[in-house]
Design a protein around this motif. Structure first.
Motif, PDB file in Angstrom:
ATOM      1  N   GLU A  42       0.842  -1.193   0.000  1.00 17.96           N
ATOM      2  CA  GLU A  42       0.000   0.000   0.000  1.00 17.96           C
ATOM      3  C   GLU A  42       0.880   1.248   0.000  1.00 17.96           C
ATOM      4  O   GLU A  42       1.748   1.394   0.849  1.00 17.96           O
ATOM      5  N   PRO A  43       0.651   2.150  -0.949  1.00 19.69           N
ATOM      6  CA  PRO A  43       1.441   3.389  -0.940  1.00 19.69           C
ATOM      7  C   PRO A  43       1.025   4.276   0.229  1.00 19.69           C
ATOM      8  O   PRO A  43      -0.151   4.378   0.549  1.00 19.69           O
ATOM      9  N   ILE A  44       2.030   4.884   0.894  1.00 22.51           N
ATOM     10  CA  ILE A  44       1.719   5.791   2.001  1.00 22.51           C
ATOM     11  C   ILE A  44       1.996   7.240   1.637  1.00 22.51           C
ATOM     12  O   ILE A  44       1.537   8.147   2.318  1.00 22.51           O
ATOM     13  N   GLY A  45       2.772   7.444   0.584  1.00 23.29           N
ATOM     14  CA  GLY A  45       3.107   8.814   0.218  1.00 23.29           C
ATOM     15  C   GLY A  45       3.783   8.870  -1.134  1.00 23.29           C
ATOM     16  O   GLY A  45       4.011   7.846  -1.779  1.00 23.29           O
ATOM     17  N   ILE A  46       4.097  10.101  -1.520  1.00 22.33           N
ATOM     18  CA  ILE A  46       4.742  10.359  -2.799  1.00 22.33           C
ATOM     19  C   ILE A  46       6.110  10.969  -2.519  1.00 22.33           C
ATOM     20  O   ILE A  46       6.203  12.089  -2.019  1.00 22.33           O
ATOM     21  N   MET A  47       7.160  10.207  -2.799  1.00 19.24           N
ATOM     22  CA  MET A  47       8.521  10.665  -2.558  1.00 19.24           C
ATOM     23  C   MET A  47       8.961  11.567  -3.706  1.00 19.24           C
ATOM     24  O   MET A  47       8.841  11.206  -4.872  1.00 19.24           O
ATOM     25  N   GLY A  80      12.866  14.807   1.662  1.00 22.73           N
ATOM     26  CA  GLY A  80      13.925  14.463   2.604  1.00 22.73           C
ATOM     27  C   GLY A  80      14.182  12.980   2.738  1.00 22.73           C
ATOM     28  O   GLY A  80      14.963  12.570   3.590  1.00 22.73           O
ATOM     29  N   LEU A  81      13.570  12.154   1.927  1.00 23.36           N
ATOM     30  CA  LEU A  81      13.778  10.707   2.010  1.00 23.36           C
ATOM     31  C   LEU A  81      15.003  10.234   1.252  1.00 23.36           C
ATOM     32  O   LEU A  81      15.656   9.285   1.657  1.00 23.36           O
ATOM     33  N   SER A  82      15.296  10.879   0.157  1.00 28.13           N
ATOM     34  CA  SER A  82      16.333  10.410  -0.747  1.00 28.13           C
ATOM     35  C   SER A  82      17.711  10.475  -0.109  1.00 28.13           C
ATOM     36  O   SER A  82      18.061  11.462   0.525  1.00 28.13           O
ATOM     37  N   VAL A  83      18.494   9.406  -0.281  1.00 26.84           N
ATOM     38  CA  VAL A  83      19.840   9.375   0.273  1.00 26.84           C
ATOM     39  C   VAL A  83      20.846  10.094  -0.609  1.00 26.84           C
ATOM     40  O   VAL A  83      21.899  10.471  -0.142  1.00 26.84           O
ATOM     41  N   SER A  84      20.505  10.306  -1.890  1.00 28.83           N
ATOM     42  CA  SER A  84      21.437  11.039  -2.742  1.00 28.83           C
ATOM     43  C   SER A  84      21.370  12.519  -2.391  1.00 28.83           C
ATOM     44  O   SER A  84      20.327  13.045  -2.040  1.00 28.83           O
ATOM     45  N   LYS A  85      22.491  13.184  -2.478  1.00 29.23           N
ATOM     46  CA  LYS A  85      22.585  14.589  -2.085  1.00 29.23           C
ATOM     47  C   LYS A  85      21.667  15.476  -2.920  1.00 29.23           C
ATOM     48  O   LYS A  85      21.022  16.366  -2.424  1.00 29.23           O
ATOM     49  N   ASP A  86      21.623  15.215  -4.225  1.00 33.16           N
ATOM     50  CA  ASP A  86      20.829  16.074  -5.105  1.00 33.16           C
ATOM     51  C   ASP A  86      19.459  15.508  -5.419  1.00 33.16           C
ATOM     52  O   ASP A  86      18.636  16.176  -6.030  1.00 33.16           O
ATOM     53  N   ARG A  88      18.768  13.285  -7.512  1.00 35.66           N
ATOM     54  CA  ARG A  88      18.643  13.029  -8.943  1.00 35.66           C
ATOM     55  C   ARG A  88      19.219  11.676  -9.371  1.00 35.66           C
ATOM     56  O   ARG A  88      19.458  11.455 -10.536  1.00 35.66           O
ATOM     57  N   SER A  89      19.475  10.812  -8.430  1.00 32.23           N
ATOM     58  CA  SER A  89      20.010   9.502  -8.758  1.00 32.23           C
ATOM     59  C   SER A  89      19.059   8.764  -9.696  1.00 32.23           C
ATOM     60  O   SER A  89      17.844   8.916  -9.614  1.00 32.23           O
ATOM     61  N   ALA A  90      19.616   7.966 -10.591  1.00 31.61           N
ATOM     62  CA  ALA A  90      18.781   7.196 -11.523  1.00 31.61           C
ATOM     63  C   ALA A  90      17.890   6.217 -10.764  1.00 31.61           C
ATOM     64  O   ALA A  90      16.782   5.924 -11.181  1.00 31.61           O
ATOM     65  N   ASN A  91      18.394   5.700  -9.652  1.00 31.49           N
ATOM     66  CA  ASN A  91      17.619   4.783  -8.820  1.00 31.49           C
ATOM     67  C   ASN A  91      17.579   5.343  -7.407  1.00 31.49           C
ATOM     68  O   ASN A  91      18.337   4.907  -6.538  1.00 31.49           O
ATOM     69  N   PRO A  92      16.715   6.307  -7.155  1.00 34.29           N
ATOM     70  CA  PRO A  92      16.699   6.907  -5.819  1.00 34.29           C
ATOM     71  C   PRO A  92      16.298   5.880  -4.774  1.00 34.29           C
ATOM     72  O   PRO A  92      15.492   4.994  -5.031  1.00 34.29           O
ATOM     73  N   ALA A  93      16.900   6.005  -3.618  1.00 31.89           N
ATOM     74  CA  ALA A  93      16.577   5.110  -2.510  1.00 31.89           C
ATOM     75  C   ALA A  93      16.282   5.973  -1.294  1.00 31.89           C
ATOM     76  O   ALA A  93      16.787   7.078  -1.161  1.00 31.89           O
ATOM     77  N   ALA A  94      15.460   5.451  -0.422  1.00 30.56           N
ATOM     78  CA  ALA A  94      15.096   6.189   0.787  1.00 30.56           C
ATOM     79  C   ALA A  94      16.023   5.793   1.926  1.00 30.56           C
ATOM     80  O   ALA A  94      16.366   4.622   2.087  1.00 30.56           O
ATOM     81  N   ASP A  95      16.427   6.776   2.715  1.00 25.20           N
ATOM     82  CA  ASP A  95      17.180   6.532   3.932  1.00 25.20           C
ATOM     83  C   ASP A  95      16.265   5.788   4.898  1.00 25.20           C
ATOM     84  O   ASP A  95      15.118   6.183   5.114  1.00 25.20           O
ATOM     85  N   GLU A  96      16.776   4.719   5.494  1.00 27.48           N
ATOM     86  CA  GLU A  96      15.951   3.849   6.337  1.00 27.48           C
ATOM     87  C   GLU A  96      15.355   4.580   7.547  1.00 27.48           C
ATOM     88  O   GLU A  96      14.176   4.430   7.862  1.00 27.48           O
ATOM     89  N   ALA A  97      16.158   5.383   8.230  1.00 25.70           N
ATOM     90  CA  ALA A  97      15.671   6.090   9.423  1.00 25.70           C
ATOM     91  C   ALA A  97      14.613   7.126   9.051  1.00 25.70           C
ATOM     92  O   ALA A  97      13.601   7.282   9.743  1.00 25.70           O
ATOM     93  N   ARG A  98      14.834   7.826   7.957  1.00 25.08           N
ATOM     94  CA  ARG A  98      13.861   8.839   7.530  1.00 25.08           C
ATOM     95  C   ARG A  98      12.578   8.186   7.024  1.00 25.08           C
ATOM     96  O   ARG A  98      11.483   8.691   7.271  1.00 25.08           O
ATOM     97  N   ALA A  99      12.712   7.060   6.320  1.00 25.10           N
ATOM     98  CA  ALA A  99      11.529   6.329   5.857  1.00 25.10           C
ATOM     99  C   ALA A  99      10.722   5.830   7.047  1.00 25.10           C
ATOM    100  O   ALA A  99       9.489   5.865   7.043  1.00 25.10           O
ATOM    101  N   SER A 100      11.418   5.377   8.085  1.00 26.74           N
ATOM    102  CA  SER A 100      10.739   4.909   9.292  1.00 26.74           C
ATOM    103  C   SER A 100       9.972   6.047   9.965  1.00 26.74           C
ATOM    104  O   SER A 100       8.827   5.860  10.399  1.00 26.74           O
ATOM    105  N   LEU A 101      10.585   7.219  10.041  1.00 21.58           N
ATOM    106  CA  LEU A 101       9.906   8.377  10.633  1.00 21.58           C
ATOM    107  C   LEU A 101       8.650   8.728   9.839  1.00 21.58           C
ATOM    108  O   LEU A 101       7.575   8.931  10.409  1.00 21.58           O
ATOM    109  N   ALA A 102       8.775   8.786   8.517  1.00 19.41           N
ATOM    110  CA  ALA A 102       7.619   9.104   7.671  1.00 19.41           C
ATOM    111  C   ALA A 102       6.521   8.058   7.836  1.00 19.41           C
ATOM    112  O   ALA A 102       5.339   8.396   7.947  1.00 19.41           O
ATOM    113  N   ALA A 103       6.902   6.784   7.878  1.00 16.34           N
ATOM    114  CA  ALA A 103       5.918   5.706   8.027  1.00 16.34           C
ATOM    115  C   ALA A 103       5.215   5.787   9.373  1.00 16.34           C
ATOM    116  O   ALA A 103       3.993   5.627   9.455  1.00 16.34           O
TER     117      ALA A 103
END
Length: 174
Positions: A42-47, A80-86, A88-103
Motif C-alpha cells: 500500500e502506498p503511504i506517500g509520494i517521494m 527528505g527521504l532520498s539518500v542522494s545529495k541532489d 537526482r540519482s537514476a535509482n533513488p533510494a530512501a534513507d531507512e531512518a527517515r523512511a521509518s519516521l515518515a511511516a
C-alpha cells in the motif's frame, strides 16, 4: 498444461516481481484449479526525488513512478527521504531512518482520517523531527519523532490564537 506439472514457485516469483505485490501464495486445488492469494503493498506517500515523483510504501521502497494514472490517490508529498545529495540519482533510494519516521507519522495519522486528509507535505530531512505542511496553511509544523496525532491536534487547537497575535508564522515547533 497439466496442472501437476506447473511450477508454482516460478509463477510466485513472477507475481513477486510486481512492485505492487508484497507477498503471494499459490496452491493446487484438485482436480483442476490453483488458488492464488496476493497481499498488496500500500502506498503511504509520494517521494520527491529531484523532479521525479515516486509512490512509496511504509518501508520507503519505491512502488511506481507517480503519474496521472494515480490521480485518485490523495497522498502527501514526502521530501527528505532520498539518500542522494541532489535527489537526482537514476535509482533513488530512501534513507531507512527517515523512511521509518515518515511511516510512523503517516501510520499514526490513520487513526485520525480527518487529520490525515489535511496533511499536504511531510519533510523528514532530519530523522528526529518530522515537519508537516497542511493544506491551505503555509506554517511549517515541527512534530518531532513521536506523538504525532496529539501534537498536530494541539497545533490545530492553538492556531487561531497564534494567528491573532502573529498573522504570518514561519513555523511552529511542537
Amino acid at each position: 498444461r497439466n496442472m501437476l506439472l506447473v511450477d508454482l514457485d516460478e509463477w510466485r516469483g513472477k507475481l513477486l516481481a510486481s512492485p505492487w505485490v508484497a507477498d503471494a501464495a499459490l496452491r493446487r486445488v484438485l482436480p483442476g484449479g490453483i488458488d492464488v492469494v496476493i497481499s498488496e503493498r500500500e502506498p503511504i506517500g509520494i517521494m520527491r526525488a529531484g523532479d521525479v515523483l515516486h509512490l512509496i510504501d511504509e518501508t520507503g521502497d519505491i512502488m511506481d513512478e507517480y503519474g496521472p494514472h494515480h490521480a485518485e490517490l490523495d497522498l502527501p508529498i514526502i521530501d527528505g527521504l532520498s539518500v542522494s545529495k541532489d535527489g537526482r540519482s537514476a535509482n533513488p533510494a530512501a534513507d531507512e531512518a527517515r523512511a521509518s519516521l515518515a511511516a510512523r507519522l503517516l501510520t499514526s495519522l490513520r487513526e485520525r482520517p480527518d487529520l490525515a486528509a489535511r496533511v499536504s507535505e511531510v519533510n523528514v530531512s532530519d530523522a528526529r523531527n518530522a515537519v508537516v505542511l497542511l493544506k491551505g496553511d503555509v506554517t511549517l509544523i515541527r512534530l518531532g519523532d513521536g506523538e504525532f496525532v496529539e501534537r498536530l491536534q494541539s497545533y490545530l487547537d492553538i492556531a487561531p490564537a497564534l494567528r491573532e497575535r502573529a498573522s504570518a508564522l514561519d513555523y511552529v515547533d511542537l
